[in-house]
Each structure stands twice: as structure tokens, then as C-alpha cells.
Design an enzyme around this catalytic site. Sequence first.
Site, PDB file in Angstrom:
ATOM      1  N   ARG A 120       0.799  -1.234   0.000  1.00 42.16           N
ATOM      2  CA  ARG A 120       0.000   0.000   0.000  1.00 42.16           C
ATOM      3  C   ARG A 120       0.828   1.279   0.000  1.00 42.16           C
ATOM      4  NH1 ARG A 120      -2.593  -4.023   2.521  1.00 42.16           N
ATOM      5  NH2 ARG A 120      -4.805  -4.232   2.090  1.00 42.16           N
TER       6      ARG A 120
ATOM      7  N   HIS B 235      -0.967  -2.549  -4.564  1.00 41.51           N
ATOM      8  CA  HIS B 235      -0.437  -3.467  -5.579  1.00 41.51           C
ATOM      9  C   HIS B 235      -0.382  -2.888  -6.996  1.00 41.51           C
ATOM     10  CE1 HIS B 235      -0.162  -6.336  -2.477  1.00 41.51           C
ATOM     11  NE2 HIS B 235      -1.276  -7.015  -2.654  1.00 41.51           N
TER      12      HIS B 235
ATOM     13  N   HIS C 255       3.088 -12.992  -5.391  1.00 40.91           N
ATOM     14  CA  HIS C 255       1.898 -13.127  -4.556  1.00 40.91           C
ATOM     15  C   HIS C 255       1.289 -14.526  -4.577  1.00 40.91           C
ATOM     16  CE1 HIS C 255      -1.643 -11.618  -2.430  1.00 40.91           C
ATOM     17  NE2 HIS C 255      -1.070 -10.440  -2.335  1.00 40.91           N
TER      18      HIS C 255
ATOM     19  N   ASP D 106      -1.834  -9.600   8.513  1.00 39.77           N
ATOM     20  CA  ASP D 106      -1.706  -8.928   7.218  1.00 39.77           C
ATOM     21  C   ASP D 106      -0.745  -7.766   7.447  1.00 39.77           C
ATOM     22  OD1 ASP D 106      -1.987  -8.033   4.666  1.00 39.77           O
ATOM     23  OD2 ASP D 106      -4.147  -7.675   4.753  1.00 39.77           O
TER      24      ASP D 106
ATOM     25  N   GLU E  74       5.200 -12.397   1.151  1.00 39.71           N
ATOM     26  CA  GLU E  74       5.596 -11.454   0.103  1.00 39.71           C
ATOM     27  C   GLU E  74       6.851 -10.710   0.544  1.00 39.71           C
ATOM     28  OE1 GLU E  74       1.964  -9.051  -0.646  1.00 39.71           O
ATOM     29  OE2 GLU E  74       1.023 -10.643   0.502  1.00 39.71           O
TER      30      GLU E  74
HETATM   31  C1  BGC Z   1      -2.380  -7.598   1.197  1.00 41.10           C
HETATM   32  C2  BGC Z   1      -3.791  -7.861   1.647  1.00 41.10           C
HETATM   33  C3  BGC Z   1      -4.633  -8.019   0.439  1.00 41.10           C
HETATM   34  C4  BGC Z   1      -4.065  -9.162  -0.357  1.00 41.10           C
HETATM   35  C5  BGC Z   1      -4.834  -9.519  -1.584  1.00 41.10           C
HETATM   36  C6  BGC Z   1      -1.924  -8.734   0.360  1.00 41.10           C
HETATM   37  O1  BGC Z   1      -0.671  -8.492  -0.149  1.00 41.10           O
HETATM   38  O2  BGC Z   1      -1.524  -7.411   2.271  1.00 41.10           O
HETATM   39  O3  BGC Z   1      -4.272  -6.833   2.462  1.00 41.10           O
HETATM   40  O4  BGC Z   1      -5.961  -8.267   0.786  1.00 41.10           O
HETATM   41  O5  BGC Z   1      -2.778  -8.861  -0.734  1.00 41.10           O
HETATM   42  O6  BGC Z   1      -5.350  -8.509  -2.213  1.00 41.10           O
END
Ligand code: BGC
Length: 402
Positions: free
Chosen positions: A131, A156, A230, A302, A367
Site C-alpha cells: 500500500r 499493488h 503473490h 496482514d 511477500e
Molecule cells: C495484502 C492484503 C490483500 C491481499 C490480496 C496482500 O498483499 O496485504 O491486504 O488483501 O494482498 O489482495
Amino acid sequence: MELAVLDATLLYPPTPRKVNAMTIPRDGLAVLGPALAFALLMSDYVSNSQAQIKPEAFHRTIDGSQVDVYMLKNANGLEATITNYGGIVVSLMVPDKNGKPGDVVLGYDTLNDYIGSTPYFGCLVGRYGNRIAKGRFTIDGVVYQLAQNNLGNALHGGLKGFDKVVWQAEKVDGSDGPALKLTYTSKDGEEDYPGTLRCTVTYTLTNKNELKIEYAAETDKPTFVNLTHHSYFNLKDGGASDILGHELVIKASRFTPVDKGLIPTGELRSVAGTPFDFNKPTAIGVRLASEDEQMQFGTGYDHNWVLDRQGKDLELVASVYEPTSGRFMEVLTTEPGLQFYCGNFLNGTNKGKGGTVYQHRTGLCLETQHFPDSPNHPDFPSTELKPGEKYTQTTVYRFSAK
Ligand code: BGC
């Protein structure tokens, strides 16, 4: 009957591309060396039990570029199927403690499913993984506004990030295993990021049973870059059941606490005495019900961990062990941070491979990256890339069973 043996090569796209292929009569097995006979048997075994990925379900032209799915197979029979749409790892076949291969990543059977809706299954993420607060940053006094695609923040890479573009694919004969080199040039202003960014990502399925991902990028104007991968892993059954019994280690004494929008506050907080301490192997599910405010904000894990690193080289930073299958995955990286996301937003709406419906917390992401919102935190390791500099990052997911 004849059997084609491909030694660590790409098996498709459908355009016939058999490299180093030998054709051997099956009843000649007895006179073959034991190693070759074993490889032949393994190749039969693996393909009989592999995820049912059909190349034709990925063969399509998008915006004038060809999309396909490619298979990498290493000397020990491990297989990875990767599409050049979003650089998505569609399947990854890894043996369990009894030698039985199974798919360890979540995903879909067809390209259309990925184009339709995906919570970033198996993809490459960029330009900025994770983010950026309010989707805004400043470079050299100029304010850039990105799309706010996640609760008022940018997530992302934007509306059409690197997970949704077609990468050029090229087979590479890597010395340590079969490889797929993907390249993509992101235009100046794409998704409102400054600078033309030339990116290369090479996936290698090494003969040491590793999925190695090497990233490189160059720009012609100052910009921000934070590339990552991812995959949602489930070492037990590829997503048929939850990941709560997976035992996780993260070598980190601190993490970056977040606000309700999952933006780091700037603090680097000690994990000691919190549910975020994974320095000793701990099942993911044990502390999920904790009342720690951070667990409420994340609706589970998360968060980004600040890795305890020795230097800047490739280093072991995390591992996951799944006791019933015996599968063990180690994570090595050059990056300073690790986002551990335990699939909190999976809710049974994604019908995946073989009809498996991915329920809550049936996959986990590890990640490797720089910290979230680094462009707005000058104290965090910098994600700025300037002309003349080269961005690199390497991450390895290494598999074994015990
Ligand atoms: C994020 C999550 C998100 C997910 C899929 C992750 O990398 O940290 O908050 O919901 O990706 O979108």
C-alpha cells in the site's frame, strides 16, 4: 509405445518446442541406466498426478500480445506452470514426505478466471507491491496521485498493475535449472507513476528444488519500485482446507504496526510478547483470536515484518512446515521486509483449480518486499529508483519434506 523425455525443459506453449528431447522405446527401459529409468518413471508419475492445467485454456491474444502457459520441470520432477499474463504461477507440484507430488499454490484452471476476478493469486506485483497511503507521493517536489483502489489507498500497483499485463516470455537454459524470463516495459505515466520502467523477472525451478525469482528494473526518471510475488501457498492440499496448522517461522524482532487502513504508522515495534513473534515455529492458528489491536486492524495477520538480516545478500528469513504432508518451505530473500498475509479476505467466492472453493484462510502469502508506504516514510529503507541505478531483488522459495 514411445515416451518422450524432456530434460528440464519447457513442455508447452502449444507451439511444438521440444528441446533436448530423446525418444526412447518404453520396452528399452531395462537396458537404461538406473538414473534414467527413475527419471522416466517419475515423469510418468508426476504427469499422472499433476494439476490439470490445459495449455489451450491460457492460449489467447491480449492487446496484440500472445498469452500462454509454460511448464518448468526440474531434474527431480518438480513442476511449475507459469503464464506470462501477470507472471502468474498457476501450479507448483511438490512431493510430500511420501514422495507424492501435490499442488501447493491456489489459483485457477483458465486464463479467463484470472482475468475475471482474482485476489492476486500467484502473480507478480508492481510497480509498488503493498500500500501507498492515499495513493500519493512526492518526488523532487512534484506530487503524484495514483488510483485509490483500496479504502482510499493505493494497493499493488493500481487498477492495472503488473499482475494484469502481458509479459514477453522467453525460455532460458539456466545453469541451475529450467527458467522463464519475463520482460515488461511500463510506460512513463502508466498507472500515474513517473518514468519508463523496464522490468525483467526470471523464474527458475532449480535442481535444488527451489522456485527462484530474480527481479531487475531500470528507469529513465526518478520513480518508486517495490516488486514482489503473490503466491498463496497451502502445503497441505493446495487450498482445499485451511492453513491454520502450518507452522511458521519469521526471523524478525520487529514489525511495522498499521492503522485501520493497513498503512504503517511509522513505528518499528518489537514482536516480543505479541502474536507477531514467529521467531520459534508457531502454528498460524494459535494466536489468531488474540485481542491485540493490530490483529483487529489486520483481521488476522496482514502485516510487514522487519527482517533481522545479516547483510544485503540472499538470506534465509522465514520457513513454513506443514505436519501432515511433511512439506517444508524456506524463504530466502535480499529484501528488508516480509508481508505475511494469512488469506483473511478469502471467503468462499473464488472457485479455483479442479472446482476447489477457497474458503477463509486456505492460503498464505509470504511477500518479500520493502516496507509498505515507504515513499511516505523517509526513515524506511528507500524504494526510490533513479536513472542510471539498477533495481534488483532475489527471492527463493525452497521445498523439501520431512
Ligand atoms: C495484502 C492484503 C490483500 C491481499 C490480496 C496482500 O498483499 O496485504 O491486504 O488483501 O494482498 O489482495
